[in-house]
Design a protein around this motif. Structure first.
Motif, PDB file in Angstrom:
ATOM      1  N   PRO A 170      -8.068 -13.033   1.199  1.00 30.27           N
ATOM      2  CA  PRO A 170      -8.039 -11.674   1.755  1.00 30.27           C
ATOM      3  C   PRO A 170      -8.061 -11.732   3.279  1.00 30.27           C
ATOM      4  O   PRO A 170      -8.813 -12.499   3.873  1.00 30.27           O
ATOM      5  CB  PRO A 170      -9.319 -11.044   1.200  1.00 30.27           C
ATOM      6  CG  PRO A 170      -9.618 -11.831  -0.035  1.00 30.27           C
ATOM      7  CD  PRO A 170      -9.185 -13.240   0.269  1.00 30.27           C
ATOM      8  N   TYR A 183      -3.097  -3.274   2.327  1.00 32.51           N
ATOM      9  CA  TYR A 183      -3.947  -4.443   2.091  1.00 32.51           C
ATOM     10  C   TYR A 183      -3.119  -5.679   2.377  1.00 32.51           C
ATOM     11  O   TYR A 183      -1.961  -5.781   1.967  1.00 32.51           O
ATOM     12  CB  TYR A 183      -4.442  -4.463   0.643  1.00 32.51           C
ATOM     13  CG  TYR A 183      -5.156  -5.740   0.255  1.00 32.51           C
ATOM     14  CD1 TYR A 183      -6.478  -5.951   0.620  1.00 32.51           C
ATOM     15  CD2 TYR A 183      -4.490  -6.733  -0.467  1.00 32.51           C
ATOM     16  CE1 TYR A 183      -7.137  -7.110   0.266  1.00 32.51           C
ATOM     17  CE2 TYR A 183      -5.133  -7.903  -0.816  1.00 32.51           C
ATOM     18  CZ  TYR A 183      -6.458  -8.088  -0.455  1.00 32.51           C
ATOM     19  OH  TYR A 183      -7.105  -9.251  -0.794  1.00 32.51           O
ATOM     20  N   ILE A 196      -7.612  -4.901   5.712  1.00 23.54           N
ATOM     21  CA  ILE A 196      -7.127  -3.608   5.252  1.00 23.54           C
ATOM     22  C   ILE A 196      -6.750  -2.812   6.488  1.00 23.54           C
ATOM     23  O   ILE A 196      -7.522  -2.756   7.450  1.00 23.54           O
ATOM     24  CB  ILE A 196      -8.190  -2.868   4.432  1.00 23.54           C
ATOM     25  CG1 ILE A 196      -8.486  -3.628   3.134  1.00 23.54           C
ATOM     26  CG2 ILE A 196      -7.730  -1.447   4.111  1.00 23.54           C
ATOM     27  CD1 ILE A 196      -9.619  -3.037   2.327  1.00 23.54           C
ATOM     28  N   GLY A 231       0.801  -1.205   0.000  1.00 25.70           N
ATOM     29  CA  GLY A 231       0.000   0.000   0.000  1.00 25.70           C
ATOM     30  C   GLY A 231       0.837   1.260   0.000  1.00 25.70           C
ATOM     31  O   GLY A 231       2.063   1.221   0.134  1.00 25.70           O
ATOM     32  N   GLN A 273      -3.017  -9.995   2.380  1.00 28.90           N
ATOM     33  CA  GLN A 273      -3.578 -11.297   2.012  1.00 28.90           C
ATOM     34  C   GLN A 273      -2.670 -12.369   2.601  1.00 28.90           C
ATOM     35  O   GLN A 273      -1.451 -12.289   2.485  1.00 28.90           O
ATOM     36  CB  GLN A 273      -3.668 -11.450   0.497  1.00 28.90           C
ATOM     37  CG  GLN A 273      -4.319 -12.767   0.072  1.00 28.90           C
ATOM     38  CD  GLN A 273      -4.791 -12.745  -1.383  1.00 28.90           C
ATOM     39  OE1 GLN A 273      -5.538 -11.870  -1.782  1.00 28.90           O
ATOM     40  NE2 GLN A 273      -4.333 -13.702  -2.161  1.00 28.90           N
TER      41      GLN A 273
END
Length: 215
Positions: free
Chosen positions: A100, A93, A103, A74, A95
């Motif tokens: 996912p 973000y 955030i 990011g 993962q």
């Protein structure tokens, strides 16, 4: 050979030593709850006015399955307030394990000082964990460290510790490494990063390899 060339040779010897030490540690000391891998990172930044704007990404790979096992990426911004104090903000973000995870928008301050060749810094950020897999909540993220710049600025060893504090969930990261300036705008980092979470039955151990560019 010039002093700068000698410093570069010393730097690469230190990088090789770190890699060998990491390999020896993983082979000589391994427990079921310890996990070892390579964490890569890439960073790019530029200065607009007096502010630094950039983007950062780090990731680990699935060596047997292909693709990422984890990544975190990011943009960020740092705005100077005084010569030693800056406000900073970012949004990342995450993962993990192919799905996912969260955030993380954040805002905070960074205090730094560099008397002579030694420097130190302390940053404090309030992060909101907008989670996709569990309850969302804010937490504090604190990082403190020291670094040393050689007279030619080619080598920068550094050590820092980071603490995530979220109710009864605490994560501690410790980092020791060295950055080598490859050119006026590019540097290479090799380091060791250890991470553990209270109440969990595993620890993470990373060999860190990264590039940072300034435009």
């Amino acid at each position: 050979m010039s002093d700068a060339s000698v410093d570069k040779v010393k730097g690469f010897k230190l990088l090789l030593t770190l890699i060998l030490l990491f390999s020896s540690a993983t082979s000589a000391y391994s427990r079921a709850e310890d996990k070892y891998d390579i964490l890569y990172f890439a960073e790019g930044s530029t200065i607009i006015g007096k502010s630094t704007i950039g983007a950062y990404a780090e990731w680990c790979l699935h060596y047997n399955q292909g693709g990422f096992s984890y990544y975190y990426a990011g943009p960020y911004i740092s705005i100077p307030i005084t010569g030693w104090l800056a406000a900073q903000s970012a949004i990342y973000y995450i993962q993990d394990s192919g799905r996912p995870y969260a955030i993380w928008p954040s805002a905070g301050i960074k205090v730094s000082a560099a008397p002579g060749q030694f420097g130190l810094f302390l940053s404090e950020s309030l992060v909101y964990d907008y989670s996709f897999i569990k309850d969302s909540a804010p937490f504090l993220r604190t990082r403190a460290g020291v670094f040393y710049k050689q007279k030619h600025g080619l080598l920068t060893p550094s050590i820092w510790c980071e603490l995530y504090s979220w109710n009864d969930w605490i994560r501690i990261k410790t980092f020791a490494g060295i950055s080598v300036r490859m050119s006026s705008s590019l540097s290479l980092t090799v380091a060791y990063l250890h991470s553990e979470i209270n109440g969990r039955d595993y620890r993470l151990n990373h060999l860190v390899l990264g590039l940072a560019a300034k435009f």
